[in-house]
Design an enzyme around this catalytic site. Structure first.
Site, PDB file in Angstrom:
ATOM      1  N   PRO A 121      14.186  13.733  17.364  1.00  8.07           N
ATOM      2  CA  PRO A 121      14.684  14.165  16.050  1.00  8.07           C
ATOM      3  C   PRO A 121      15.822  13.338  15.447  1.00  8.07           C
ATOM      4  O   PRO A 121      16.940  13.822  15.278  1.00  8.07           O
ATOM      5  CB  PRO A 121      15.119  15.602  16.323  1.00  8.07           C
ATOM      6  CG  PRO A 121      15.540  15.580  17.748  1.00  8.07           C
ATOM      7  CD  PRO A 121      14.599  14.627  18.441  1.00  8.07           C
ATOM      8  N   CYS A 122      15.526  12.107  15.070  1.00  7.18           N
ATOM      9  CA  CYS A 122      16.546  11.278  14.434  1.00  7.18           C
ATOM     10  C   CYS A 122      16.923  11.835  13.058  1.00  7.18           C
ATOM     11  O   CYS A 122      17.975  11.486  12.526  1.00  7.18           O
ATOM     12  CB  CYS A 122      16.111   9.820  14.360  1.00  7.18           C
ATOM     13  SG  CYS A 122      14.511   9.552  13.642  1.00  7.18           S
TER      14      CYS A 122
END
Length: 155
Positions: A121-122
Site C-alpha cells: 500500500p504505497c
C-alpha cells in the site's frame, strides 16, 4: 511458463495483473479493457482479493509476490505493509521507521518502483504536510480514491 496477464476493472480504472505459474509479477494501472475467459489460478486469486478489497471486505492481501528490488526497496515495501488499513504515514515517518531519516527521496523512489500497488500500500504514504503526493507517476487521484475507500470501510 511465460508470464500471462489479465485486465480487470476497478474503482481506480483498469488494472493489468501479470503472473507466471508460481508468482504474481505485477499489478499495473492501464488503459486496457477488461479481459474475459482467461483462467489462471494466481490471476484469479489476485482478482478475487482485489475485488474484496474494493468492497471493503479485505484489509490485507495474501498473494505470492515476486519481489525484485534492492535490499533498501524491499525494506521500504515491508514497512509499507505495516501501515494499517485506513491510516496514512508521511514519507518522513516511514524513513524514520526504517531508521533512515535522511532517505525520504530514496523512499519515494522505492515507492515508485513498487510493482504491486494496492497490495503493497504505497498509497498510504503522504507528504509530511498531509498532502497527497507522488502516486503512480502523476496519478494522485487514484491515491485519493483508495484512501477514501479505506476511510469509508475502516469504521
Amino acid at each position: 511458463m511465460k508470464p500471462i496477464h489479465n485486465t480487470i476493472d476497478s474503482p481506480v480504472g483498469p488494472l493489468k495483473i501479470t503472473a507466471d505459474d508460481k508468482c504474481l509479477i505485477s499489478i499495473e494501472f492501464t488503459e486496457g479493457k477488461p479481459d474475459e475467459g482467461l483462467h489462471h489460478h494466481i490471476i484469479e486469486e489476485t482478482s478475487s482479493q482485489l475485488l474484496e478489497y474494493f468492497k471493503g471486505e479485505r484489509k490485507s492481501f495474501n498473494l505470492p509476490l515476486r519481489l525484485e528490488g534492492t535490499p533498501f526497496q524491499k525494506e521500504v515495501w515491508a514497512s509499507l505493509q505495516e501501515i494499517p488499513y485506513g491510516k496514512t504515514a508521511s514519507y518522513q515517518e516511514v524513513a524514520e521507521k526504517i531508521q533512515r531519516p535522511k532517505a525520504v527521496r530514496a523512499l519515494g523512489q522505492a515507492n515508485k518502483a513498487n510493482r504491486f500497488p494496492i497490495v503493497i500500500p504505497c498509497h498510504r504514504v503522504i507528504g509530511k504536510n498531509k498532502q497527497l503526493t507522488g502516486y503512480a507517476g502523476k496519478q494522485v487521484d487514484k491515491k485519493s480514491i483508495l484512501l477514501e475507500l479505506e476511510k469509508e470501510f475502516s469504521h
